[in-house]
Motif scaffolding. Sequence first.
Motif, PDB file in Angstrom:
ATOM      1  N   GLU A 247       8.211  -8.720   5.810  1.00 33.68           N
ATOM      2  CA  GLU A 247       9.246  -7.712   5.631  1.00 33.68           C
ATOM      3  C   GLU A 247       8.700  -6.527   4.824  1.00 33.68           C
ATOM      4  N   ALA A 248       7.831  -6.814   3.869  1.00 34.69           N
ATOM      5  CA  ALA A 248       7.205  -5.742   3.089  1.00 34.69           C
ATOM      6  C   ALA A 248       6.350  -4.868   3.999  1.00 34.69           C
ATOM      7  N   VAL A 249       5.598  -5.511   4.885  1.00 32.69           N
ATOM      8  CA  VAL A 249       4.747  -4.773   5.817  1.00 32.69           C
ATOM      9  C   VAL A 249       5.581  -3.914   6.754  1.00 32.69           C
TER      10      VAL A 249
ATOM     11  N   ILE B 219      -1.414   2.200  -0.632  1.00 36.67           N
ATOM     12  CA  ILE B 219      -0.706   0.962  -0.954  1.00 36.67           C
ATOM     13  C   ILE B 219      -1.627   0.038  -1.741  1.00 36.67           C
ATOM     14  N   PHE B 220      -1.172  -0.393  -2.907  1.00 36.95           N
ATOM     15  CA  PHE B 220      -1.933  -1.350  -3.715  1.00 36.95           C
ATOM     16  C   PHE B 220      -1.297  -2.720  -3.529  1.00 36.95           C
ATOM     17  N   ILE B 221      -2.071  -3.667  -3.014  1.00 35.81           N
ATOM     18  CA  ILE B 221      -1.560  -4.981  -2.627  1.00 35.81           C
ATOM     19  C   ILE B 221      -2.015  -6.050  -3.617  1.00 35.81           C
ATOM     20  N   SER B 222      -1.059  -6.793  -4.168  1.00 40.05           N
ATOM     21  CA  SER B 222      -1.426  -7.881  -5.084  1.00 40.05           C
ATOM     22  C   SER B 222      -0.684  -9.166  -4.711  1.00 40.05           C
ATOM     23  N   THR B 223      -0.526  -9.379  -3.411  1.00 37.87           N
ATOM     24  CA  THR B 223       0.188 -10.562  -2.934  1.00 37.87           C
ATOM     25  C   THR B 223      -0.749 -11.679  -2.487  1.00 37.87           C
ATOM     26  N   GLY B 224      -2.045 -11.523  -2.755  1.00 37.18           N
ATOM     27  CA  GLY B 224      -2.997 -12.577  -2.421  1.00 37.18           C
ATOM     28  C   GLY B 224      -3.665 -12.394  -1.073  1.00 37.18           C
ATOM     29  N   SER B 225      -4.665 -13.227  -0.819  1.00 37.70           N
ATOM     30  CA  SER B 225      -5.466 -13.086   0.400  1.00 37.70           C
ATOM     31  C   SER B 225      -4.903 -13.850   1.591  1.00 37.70           C
ATOM     32  N   LYS B 226      -4.057 -14.853   1.347  1.00 37.72           N
ATOM     33  CA  LYS B 226      -3.596 -15.714   2.436  1.00 37.72           C
ATOM     34  C   LYS B 226      -2.824 -14.958   3.513  1.00 37.72           C
TER      35      LYS B 226
ATOM     36  N   LEU C 136      -2.923 -11.557   3.808  1.00 36.75           N
ATOM     37  CA  LEU C 136      -3.456 -10.192   3.861  1.00 36.75           C
ATOM     38  C   LEU C 136      -3.567  -9.690   5.293  1.00 36.75           C
ATOM     39  N   LYS C 137      -3.736 -10.595   6.234  1.00 38.81           N
ATOM     40  CA  LYS C 137      -3.866 -10.205   7.642  1.00 38.81           C
ATOM     41  C   LYS C 137      -2.655  -9.410   8.125  1.00 38.81           C
ATOM     42  N   LEU C 138      -1.481  -9.696   7.580  1.00 34.85           N
ATOM     43  CA  LEU C 138      -0.271  -8.993   8.007  1.00 34.85           C
ATOM     44  C   LEU C 138      -0.356  -7.495   7.737  1.00 34.85           C
ATOM     45  N   TYR C 139      -1.062  -7.116   6.679  1.00 34.16           N
ATOM     46  CA  TYR C 139      -1.165  -5.695   6.326  1.00 34.16           C
ATOM     47  C   TYR C 139      -2.023  -4.903   7.313  1.00 34.16           C
ATOM     48  N   THR C 140      -2.816  -5.600   8.133  1.00 35.74           N
ATOM     49  CA  THR C 140      -3.644  -4.905   9.121  1.00 35.74           C
ATOM     50  C   THR C 140      -2.794  -4.291  10.231  1.00 35.74           C
ATOM     51  N   GLU C 141      -1.488  -4.640  10.254  1.00 38.12           N
ATOM     52  CA  GLU C 141      -0.579  -4.043  11.241  1.00 38.12           C
ATOM     53  C   GLU C 141      -0.161  -2.628  10.850  1.00 38.12           C
ATOM     54  N   ILE C 142      -0.446  -2.231   9.619  1.00 34.07           N
ATOM     55  CA  ILE C 142      -0.090  -0.896   9.145  1.00 34.07           C
ATOM     56  C   ILE C 142      -1.106   0.113   9.673  1.00 34.07           C
ATOM     57  N   ALA C 143      -0.642   1.160  10.300  1.00 36.30           N
ATOM     58  CA  ALA C 143      -1.549   2.173  10.854  1.00 36.30           C
ATOM     59  C   ALA C 143      -2.431   2.760   9.743  1.00 36.30           C
ATOM     60  N   GLY C 144      -3.735   2.796  10.013  1.00 37.52           N
ATOM     61  CA  GLY C 144      -4.666   3.348   9.037  1.00 37.52           C
ATOM     62  C   GLY C 144      -4.829   2.500   7.794  1.00 37.52           C
TER      63      GLY C 144
ATOM     64  N   SER D 125     -10.935 -11.615   2.998  1.00 40.82           N
ATOM     65  CA  SER D 125     -10.462 -10.230   2.893  1.00 40.82           C
ATOM     66  C   SER D 125     -11.427  -9.260   3.550  1.00 40.82           C
ATOM     67  N   ALA D 126     -12.705  -9.455   3.310  1.00 39.13           N
ATOM     68  CA  ALA D 126     -13.728  -8.572   3.887  1.00 39.13           C
ATOM     69  C   ALA D 126     -13.729  -8.670   5.407  1.00 39.13           C
ATOM     70  N   ALA D 127     -13.499  -9.876   5.930  1.00 40.19           N
ATOM     71  CA  ALA D 127     -13.474 -10.075   7.379  1.00 40.19           C
ATOM     72  C   ALA D 127     -12.323  -9.317   8.030  1.00 40.19           C
ATOM     73  N   LEU D 128     -11.278  -9.031   7.253  1.00 37.52           N
ATOM     74  CA  LEU D 128     -10.128  -8.298   7.775  1.00 37.52           C
ATOM     75  C   LEU D 128     -10.305  -6.784   7.669  1.00 37.52           C
TER      76      LEU D 128
END
Length: 256
Positions: free
Chosen positions: A122-124, A134-141, A143-151, A170-173
């Motif tokens: 929902e945040a994404v 955007i500064f993200i501190s919700t953990g790495s588990k 994190l893949k969801l944030y890749t849906e954000i353009a740019g 994280s680096a792999a994403l």
Amino acid sequence: MDAKILLFAGTTEGRELAELLRGQGAKAYVSTATEYGKECVGEGGSITVCAGRMNEEEICRFIRKHDIALTVDATHPFARVATENIRRACKACGTAYIRCVRKRQPSAEDEDGVVYVASVKEAVDYLKETEGNIFISTGSKELKLYTEIAGYRDRCYARVLSTKEAVEESAALGFTGAHLMAMQGPFSAELNAAMLKYTDAAYFVTKESGKAGGYEEKKEAAGETGAVLVVVGRPKESGLSLEETKTYLIDYLEGL
């Protein structure tokens, strides 16, 4: 004190409970998800610390192998899968179970500069409709969801635990260079504010982590820098507070 206790310690509360058990001379096993967590608890005294995640079947085997009489679940408020596995394993084994829950923060829904959401997804979805870093501190588990954000490679900065697993995932994403910070909290308001300024963050995403997870320091930093605080609410659950859990354990040990 022959009855053995199994403590799942993935939080500050878990470490405090481990110290209580050690101080009481209780025969206890402390389970942490990572080697880093094991180091935080520390070996010594009457407790044995084991690192590595366990599924329901593995927890059952551990309980039976070590003849566990009581299991204390002090895993992270957002570790829902872990809690369900522990709860089901205890039920299957007929072992006593208590849940130590973190004190909830007051609702952030009516606060200025705060957006309250029910999940990281929902945040994404909210952040997709915004502009700015955007500064993200919700953990790495998740994190893949944030890749849906353009740019997202340019807009998003992730702060994750300083473990090899978290950094590699994280680096792999695509979170690399200045966009990936591996650190262990909790963090002061000053450090949070400095990182928000460094990343020029318009949004600061965090979980409702409570006092032990540094929520107030995050809120203060967001207010100082003008960043919108996006708070992911934790699942509602019942259980004992840290102080109630400590009292329960002391009474339990005295009754042995």
